[in-house]
Design a protein around this motif. Structure first.
Motif, PDB file in Angstrom:
ATOM      1  N   THR A  79      41.922  44.070  27.610  1.00  0.00           N
ATOM      2  CA  THR A  79      42.091  43.946  29.055  1.00  0.00           C
ATOM      3  C   THR A  79      42.511  45.292  29.641  1.00  0.00           C
ATOM      4  OG1 THR A  79      42.768  41.655  28.755  1.00  0.00           O
ATOM      5  CG2 THR A  79      43.282  42.667  30.865  1.00  0.00           C
TER       6      THR A  79
ATOM      7  N   TRP B 246      44.626  34.753  36.528  1.00  0.00           N
ATOM      8  CA  TRP B 246      43.429  35.572  36.722  1.00  0.00           C
ATOM      9  C   TRP B 246      42.202  34.677  36.746  1.00  0.00           C
ATOM     10  CZ3 TRP B 246      43.998  40.513  38.018  1.00  0.00           C
ATOM     11  CH2 TRP B 246      45.228  41.111  37.751  1.00  0.00           C
TER      12      TRP B 246
ATOM     13  N   TYR C  36      37.862  40.240  36.605  1.00  0.00           N
ATOM     14  CA  TYR C  36      38.777  39.170  36.994  1.00  0.00           C
ATOM     15  C   TYR C  36      39.582  39.599  38.213  1.00  0.00           C
ATOM     16  CZ  TYR C  36      37.922  36.914  32.511  1.00  0.00           C
ATOM     17  OH  TYR C  36      37.329  36.290  31.449  1.00  0.00           O
ATOM     18  N   ARG C  37      39.945  38.622  39.058  1.00  0.00           N
ATOM     19  CA  ARG C  37      40.794  38.900  40.220  1.00  0.00           C
ATOM     20  C   ARG C  37      42.038  38.013  40.149  1.00  0.00           C
ATOM     21  NH1 ARG C  37      36.653  36.577  44.377  1.00  0.00           N
ATOM     22  NH2 ARG C  37      36.747  34.396  43.776  1.00  0.00           N
ATOM     23  N   PRO C  38      43.142  38.484  40.744  1.00  0.00           N
ATOM     24  CA  PRO C  38      44.369  37.682  40.703  1.00  0.00           C
ATOM     25  C   PRO C  38      44.297  36.510  41.683  1.00  0.00           C
ATOM     26  CG  PRO C  38      44.741  39.699  41.926  1.00  0.00           C
ATOM     27  CD  PRO C  38      43.342  39.783  41.385  1.00  0.00           C
TER      28      PRO C  38
ATOM     29  N   ASP D 292      43.403  47.405  33.451  1.00  0.00           N
ATOM     30  CA  ASP D 292      43.664  47.396  34.889  1.00  0.00           C
ATOM     31  C   ASP D 292      42.785  48.454  35.541  1.00  0.00           C
ATOM     32  OD1 ASP D 292      45.625  45.421  35.102  1.00  0.00           O
ATOM     33  OD2 ASP D 292      47.229  46.828  34.596  1.00  0.00           O
TER      34      ASP D 292
ATOM     35  N   MET E 136      42.135  44.250  40.698  1.00  0.00           N
ATOM     36  CA  MET E 136      41.380  43.453  39.732  1.00  0.00           C
ATOM     37  C   MET E 136      41.561  44.001  38.320  1.00  0.00           C
ATOM     38  SD  MET E 136      37.859  42.728  41.725  1.00  0.00           S
ATOM     39  CE  MET E 136      37.768  41.618  43.088  1.00  0.00           C
ATOM     40  N   ARG E 137      41.052  43.237  37.348  1.00  0.00           N
ATOM     41  CA  ARG E 137      41.097  43.620  35.936  1.00  0.00           C
ATOM     42  C   ARG E 137      39.707  43.532  35.327  1.00  0.00           C
ATOM     43  NH1 ARG E 137      46.312  40.914  32.927  1.00  0.00           N
ATOM     44  NH2 ARG E 137      47.801  42.455  33.662  1.00  0.00           N
TER      45      ARG E 137
END
Length: 102
Positions: free
Chosen positions: A80, A29, A13-15, A82, A72-73
């Motif tokens: 989850t 996200w 996932y990206r912010p 980081d 990203m995550r």
């Protein structure tokens, strides 16, 4: 890199910044992709050596080369993480990941 070593399925996932109903910017996200990885966690001995109550163990995640950054995550097995550090190789990327504190 042998394909048999990539046995864990992860989501990246990206912010992103989106607007809520009132028009205010809200951080969220966005799902980038699902990919195969090799996720390795630290053993219990390292956690005991840390001797800290709030110690957040780090793990390693190896994936095929792709555009990934440290903002990203990763979601793996419902948890989850980081991305703390990105270590590039010739055919793969090793990601140092840390569980997100809840």
């Amino acid at each position: 890199m042998r394909i048999g070593q990539l046995r864990d399925r992860i989501a990246i996932y990206r912010p992103v910044s989106v607007r809520d109903a009132a028009g205010q910017p809200v951080n969220d996200w966005e799902h980038v992709c699902d990919t195969w990885a090799n996720v390795l966690f630290t053993n219990g001995k390292e956690n005991i050596k840390a001797e800290r109550e709030n110690y957040q163990p780090k793990a390693s995640c190896r994936i095929r080369k792709r555009d990934v950054s440290t903002n990203m995550r990763i979601v793996f097995d419902g948890e989850t993480y980081d991305i703390v550090e990105k270590l590039p190789g010739r055919t793969h990327i090793d990601l140092v990941i840390q569980k997100v504190a809840t």
